[in-house]
Design a protein around this motif. Structure first.
Motif, PDB file in Angstrom:
ATOM      1  N   ASN A 255      32.338  34.651  47.155  1.00 29.91           N
ATOM      2  CA  ASN A 255      32.670  36.014  47.769  1.00 29.91           C
ATOM      3  C   ASN A 255      32.305  37.216  46.843  1.00 29.91           C
ATOM      4  OD1 ASN A 255      34.554  38.221  48.423  1.00 29.91           O
ATOM      5  ND2 ASN A 255      35.463  37.096  50.084  1.00 29.91           N
ATOM      6  N   VAL A 256      31.881  38.247  47.242  1.00 25.10           N
ATOM      7  CA  VAL A 256      31.631  39.420  46.312  1.00 25.10           C
ATOM      8  C   VAL A 256      32.742  40.133  45.654  1.00 25.10           C
ATOM      9  CG1 VAL A 256      31.178  41.172  48.180  1.00 25.10           C
ATOM     10  CG2 VAL A 256      30.129  41.407  45.762  1.00 25.10           C
ATOM     11  N   CYS A 257      33.898  40.080  46.632  1.00 26.46           N
ATOM     12  CA  CYS A 257      35.186  40.396  46.030  1.00 26.46           C
ATOM     13  C   CYS A 257      35.898  39.714  45.054  1.00 26.46           C
ATOM     14  CB  CYS A 257      36.055  40.526  47.348  1.00 26.46           C
ATOM     15  SG  CYS A 257      37.386  41.560  47.115  1.00 26.46           S
ATOM     16  N   GLU A 258      35.684  38.535  45.165  1.00 28.66           N
ATOM     17  CA  GLU A 258      36.098  37.628  43.940  1.00 28.66           C
ATOM     18  C   GLU A 258      35.266  37.827  42.757  1.00 28.66           C
ATOM     19  OE1 GLU A 258      39.105  35.932  44.013  1.00 28.66           O
ATOM     20  OE2 GLU A 258      39.097  36.646  46.083  1.00 28.66           O
ATOM     21  N   LYS A 259      34.066  37.998  43.074  1.00 28.38           N
ATOM     22  CA  LYS A 259      33.094  38.453  41.845  1.00 28.38           C
ATOM     23  C   LYS A 259      33.518  39.519  41.294  1.00 28.38           C
ATOM     24  CE  LYS A 259      28.258  39.026  40.893  1.00 28.38           C
ATOM     25  NZ  LYS A 259      26.815  39.253  41.470  1.00 28.38           N
ATOM     26  N   ALA A 260      33.707  40.648  41.853  1.00 26.74           N
ATOM     27  CA  ALA A 260      34.266  41.777  41.379  1.00 26.74           C
ATOM     28  C   ALA A 260      35.442  41.758  40.585  1.00 26.74           C
ATOM     29  CB  ALA A 260      34.516  42.717  42.344  1.00 26.74           C
ATOM     30  N   LYS A 261      36.423  40.849  41.091  1.00 26.76           N
ATOM     31  CA  LYS A 261      37.818  40.580  40.527  1.00 26.76           C
ATOM     32  C   LYS A 261      37.513  40.210  39.031  1.00 26.76           C
ATOM     33  CE  LYS A 261      40.092  39.974  44.981  1.00 26.76           C
ATOM     34  NZ  LYS A 261      40.912  39.199  45.466  1.00 26.76           N
ATOM     35  N   GLN A 262      36.744  38.959  38.980  1.00 26.19           N
ATOM     36  CA  GLN A 262      36.373  38.324  37.822  1.00 26.19           C
ATOM     37  C   GLN A 262      35.590  39.468  36.836  1.00 26.19           C
ATOM     38  OE1 GLN A 262      33.888  34.929  38.897  1.00 26.19           O
ATOM     39  NE2 GLN A 262      35.748  33.833  39.596  1.00 26.19           N
ATOM     40  N   GLU A 263      34.752  40.063  37.217  1.00 29.09           N
ATOM     41  CA  GLU A 263      33.936  41.066  36.361  1.00 29.09           C
ATOM     42  C   GLU A 263      34.811  42.062  35.721  1.00 29.09           C
ATOM     43  OE1 GLU A 263      30.641  41.434  35.349  1.00 29.09           O
ATOM     44  OE2 GLU A 263      30.055  39.481  36.237  1.00 29.09           O
ATOM     45  N   ALA A 264      35.797  42.380  36.415  1.00 32.75           N
ATOM     46  CA  ALA A 264      36.953  43.378  35.869  1.00 32.75           C
ATOM     47  C   ALA A 264      37.863  42.685  34.886  1.00 32.75           C
ATOM     48  CB  ALA A 264      37.454  43.957  37.036  1.00 32.75           C
ATOM     49  N   GLY A 265      37.906  41.275  35.004  1.00 34.66           N
ATOM     50  CA  GLY A 265      38.750  40.660  34.080  1.00 34.66           C
ATOM     51  C   GLY A 265      40.291  40.146  34.975  1.00 34.66           C
ATOM     52  N   GLY A 266      39.940  40.040  35.979  1.00 37.69           N
ATOM     53  CA  GLY A 266      40.983  39.693  36.975  1.00 37.69           C
ATOM     54  C   GLY A 266      41.552  40.758  37.709  1.00 37.69           C
ATOM     55  N   PRO A 267      42.369  40.391  38.807  1.00 35.65           N
ATOM     56  CA  PRO A 267      42.796  41.145  39.607  1.00 35.65           C
ATOM     57  C   PRO A 267      44.007  42.204  38.964  1.00 35.65           C
ATOM     58  CG  PRO A 267      43.174  39.158  40.511  1.00 35.65           C
ATOM     59  CD  PRO A 267      42.723  38.812  39.248  1.00 35.65           C
ATOM     60  N   ALA A 268      44.910  41.878  37.906  1.00 37.09           N
ATOM     61  CA  ALA A 268      45.655  42.650  37.205  1.00 37.09           C
ATOM     62  C   ALA A 268      44.749  43.716  36.457  1.00 37.09           C
ATOM     63  CB  ALA A 268      46.251  41.882  36.383  1.00 37.09           C
ATOM     64  N   ALA A 269      43.832  43.449  35.915  1.00 36.40           N
ATOM     65  CA  ALA A 269      42.801  44.158  34.916  1.00 36.40           C
ATOM     66  C   ALA A 269      42.105  45.322  35.939  1.00 36.40           C
ATOM     67  CB  ALA A 269      41.832  43.642  34.252  1.00 36.40           C
ATOM     68  N   LEU A 270      41.733  44.904  37.247  1.00 34.02           N
ATOM     69  CA  LEU A 270      41.003  45.632  38.034  1.00 34.02           C
ATOM     70  C   LEU A 270      41.969  46.875  38.761  1.00 34.02           C
ATOM     71  CD1 LEU A 270      38.568  46.702  39.784  1.00 34.02           C
ATOM     72  CD2 LEU A 270      38.891  44.811  41.433  1.00 34.02           C
ATOM     73  N   ALA A 271      43.211  46.033  38.956  1.00 36.07           N
ATOM     74  CA  ALA A 271      44.280  46.928  39.476  1.00 36.07           C
ATOM     75  C   ALA A 271      44.645  48.229  38.565  1.00 36.07           C
ATOM     76  CB  ALA A 271      45.552  46.210  39.773  1.00 36.07           C
ATOM     77  N   LYS A 272      44.811  47.911  37.202  1.00 39.78           N
ATOM     78  CA  LYS A 272      45.042  48.731  36.222  1.00 39.78           C
ATOM     79  C   LYS A 272      43.896  49.795  35.981  1.00 39.78           C
ATOM     80  CE  LYS A 272      46.200  49.122  31.329  1.00 39.78           C
ATOM     81  NZ  LYS A 272      46.579  48.291  30.050  1.00 39.78           N
ATOM     82  N   ALA A 273      42.705  49.372  36.255  1.00 38.01           N
ATOM     83  CA  ALA A 273      41.552  50.156  35.858  1.00 38.01           C
ATOM     84  C   ALA A 273      41.421  51.172  37.228  1.00 38.01           C
ATOM     85  CB  ALA A 273      40.024  49.294  35.927  1.00 38.01           C
ATOM     86  N   LEU A 274      41.812  50.757  38.481  1.00 43.76           N
ATOM     87  CA  LEU A 274      41.863  51.728  39.587  1.00 43.76           C
ATOM     88  C   LEU A 274      43.001  52.524  39.747  1.00 43.76           C
ATOM     89  CD1 LEU A 274      40.889  48.842  42.294  1.00 43.76           C
ATOM     90  CD2 LEU A 274      39.438  50.721  41.588  1.00 43.76           C
ATOM     91  N   GLY A 275      44.172  52.278  39.166  1.00 38.75           N
ATOM     92  CA  GLY A 275      45.424  52.993  39.048  1.00 38.75           C
ATOM     93  C   GLY A 275      45.849  53.204  40.515  1.00 38.75           C
ATOM     94  N   GLY A 276      47.042  53.206  40.885  1.00 41.45           N
ATOM     95  CA  GLY A 276      47.505  53.393  42.258  1.00 41.45           C
ATOM     96  C   GLY A 276      47.583  52.171  43.101  1.00 41.45           C
ATOM     97  N   VAL A 277      47.085  51.071  42.681  1.00 42.39           N
ATOM     98  CA  VAL A 277      46.942  49.755  43.527  1.00 42.39           C
ATOM     99  C   VAL A 277      47.695  48.650  42.639  1.00 42.39           C
ATOM    100  CG1 VAL A 277      44.644  49.172  42.613  1.00 42.39           C
ATOM    101  CG2 VAL A 277      45.538  48.484  44.856  1.00 42.39           C
TER     102      VAL A 277
END
Length: 67
Positions: A3-25
């Motif tokens: 799943n491309v969404c799972e790929k994006a989470k992995q590329e960002a370093g995991g859900p926590a890292a992606l959330a931190k990079a996005l801010g507000g989520v």
């Protein structure tokens, strides 16, 4: 195929890292995504390098290079 969404989470370093990079989520919200919300696609593209066309072809269409 992954799943491309799972790929994006992995590329960002995991859900926590992606959330931190996005801010507000929260990382919990990101963990529950089955597909990237349309309003977050451009930010996720910037963070991960995964094309908006790959992340949400239903919104942005298929890229000309993939066609």
């Amino acid at each position: 195929m992954e799943n491309v969404c799972e790929k994006a989470k992995q590329e960002a370093g995991g859900p926590a890292a992606l959330a931190k990079a996005l801010g507000g989520v929260t990382s919990q919200a990101v963990s529950q995504w089955k597909k990237v919300p349309a309003e977050r696609v451009l930010d996720v593209e910037r963070i991960t390098g995964i094309s908006r066309h790959e992340l949400r072809p239903d919104v942005f269409g298929i890229s000309e290079t993939a066609a």
